[in-house]
Design an enzyme around this catalytic site. Sequence first.
Site, PDB file in Angstrom:
ATOM      1  CG  MET A 186      -6.650 -12.492  27.862  1.00 52.85           C
ATOM      2  SD  MET A 186      -5.808 -11.039  28.545  1.00 52.85           S
ATOM      3  CE  MET A 186      -4.633 -10.716  27.226  1.00 52.85           C
ATOM      4  N   GLY A 187     -10.758 -10.163  26.461  1.00 54.39           N
ATOM      5  CA  GLY A 187     -11.432  -9.266  25.531  1.00 54.39           C
ATOM      6  C   GLY A 187     -10.825  -7.881  25.646  1.00 54.39           C
ATOM      7  NE  ARG A 205     -16.481 -16.212  26.035  1.00 59.12           N
ATOM      8  CZ  ARG A 205     -16.765 -16.380  24.740  1.00 59.12           C
ATOM      9  NH1 ARG A 205     -16.773 -17.581  24.230  1.00 59.12           N
ATOM     10  NH2 ARG A 205     -17.030 -15.348  23.971  1.00 59.12           N
ATOM     11  CD  GLU A 239     -24.444  -4.923  41.204  1.00 59.31           C
ATOM     12  OE1 GLU A 239     -24.904  -3.970  40.521  1.00 59.31           O
ATOM     13  OE2 GLU A 239     -23.316  -5.410  40.994  1.00 59.31           O
ATOM     14  CG  HIS A 291     -22.029  -2.091  39.388  1.00 63.69           C
ATOM     15  ND1 HIS A 291     -22.895  -3.055  38.937  1.00 63.69           N
ATOM     16  CD2 HIS A 291     -21.188  -1.854  38.341  1.00 63.69           C
ATOM     17  CE1 HIS A 291     -22.600  -3.381  37.690  1.00 63.69           C
ATOM     18  NE2 HIS A 291     -21.568  -2.659  37.312  1.00 63.69           N
TER      19      HIS A 291
END
Length: 339
Positions: A157-158, A180, A268, A287
């Site tokens: 929830m940043g 976290r 990637e 991406h």
Amino acid sequence: MSRPRPKMLILDDWEGELRTAPGADRLRQLADVTVLDSPLADVPDTELADVRVVLAIRERTRFDVAMLDRLPLLELILQTGGHAYHIDLDEAARRGIAVPLWRRHDACEAAMRELTFGLMIAALRKFPEAHHSLGTGRWPGLLGGTLRGRRLGVLGMGLQGAAVARLGQAFDMDVVAWSRPGSRAAADDGVPRLPLEELLGTSDVVSIHLRLTAESRGLLDAAKLSKMKPGSVLINTARGAIVDENALAEVLQDGPLQSAGLDVFTTEPLPEDSPLRNLSNVVLTPHIGWTVREAFAEFASGAAGQLEDYLASCLDPRELAFTPAARRRPDAVGGVLPR
């Protein structure tokens, strides 16, 4: 006395967008700029010997010891992200290389959360299957589902996760979250916090918005993925390594997951033999969460501001623009210059 312009490389402009972005003109006023649309690894060492500034496009080039050795006069790595996963920061600090992190990414952040919901809708409404069917001449009867009324579990929830939570509420979703341990994310935002396993087991859609750390790497392993709610959807626009991709492929084939929307991968480009490429219930994008024209305009203008800040940090404006590391202002060496 006019100061000489340092030699600067803009890296990995694959899209050709930074070359023409308005902020690039300001960079050319400050430095002798060369724009690369091919990997830095392909540039001969002789052309790197006097490079003092590079502008890194997100994480496309890794700056490990070997790469830094090829840039003996490098003093400044301009960033287009709020992190530096791709840079050996300890080695950069030892060499006196400044690494400013740019915190403002309005266009980037908007693009990423928009893609998050695009992937949710694409997965729930079975866009890949619909597209493939029409392309092969069929008219399938597909049964999808709405976001409305479903539970959205947000991991992290940043700034980005909180924005996705608010959008989920706007879609009339029942939003819950997990942060976290030790997270500084506000808990008074009206979004209930649940233990991780409870969130996974009760959420119809799980969306990942965590930073990649030692704790988050491999967080969603085979055991946790197997405990997700039957028929649920997993969305990852954060970092591929947070999810065990082999385990994810298995639960997408054998349950409990109905589908997934993935924009990020552990390696990637995604390897050709990745099992994820062969699944019809996965929406894959390469991406592209941040690759929008508006973000590249921000990158160029932000980098120009970073470079201006760096030049202004010299001890004496009458000195050359770039001085030996020992003579630079201490807080500009290997550290963060705020923007």
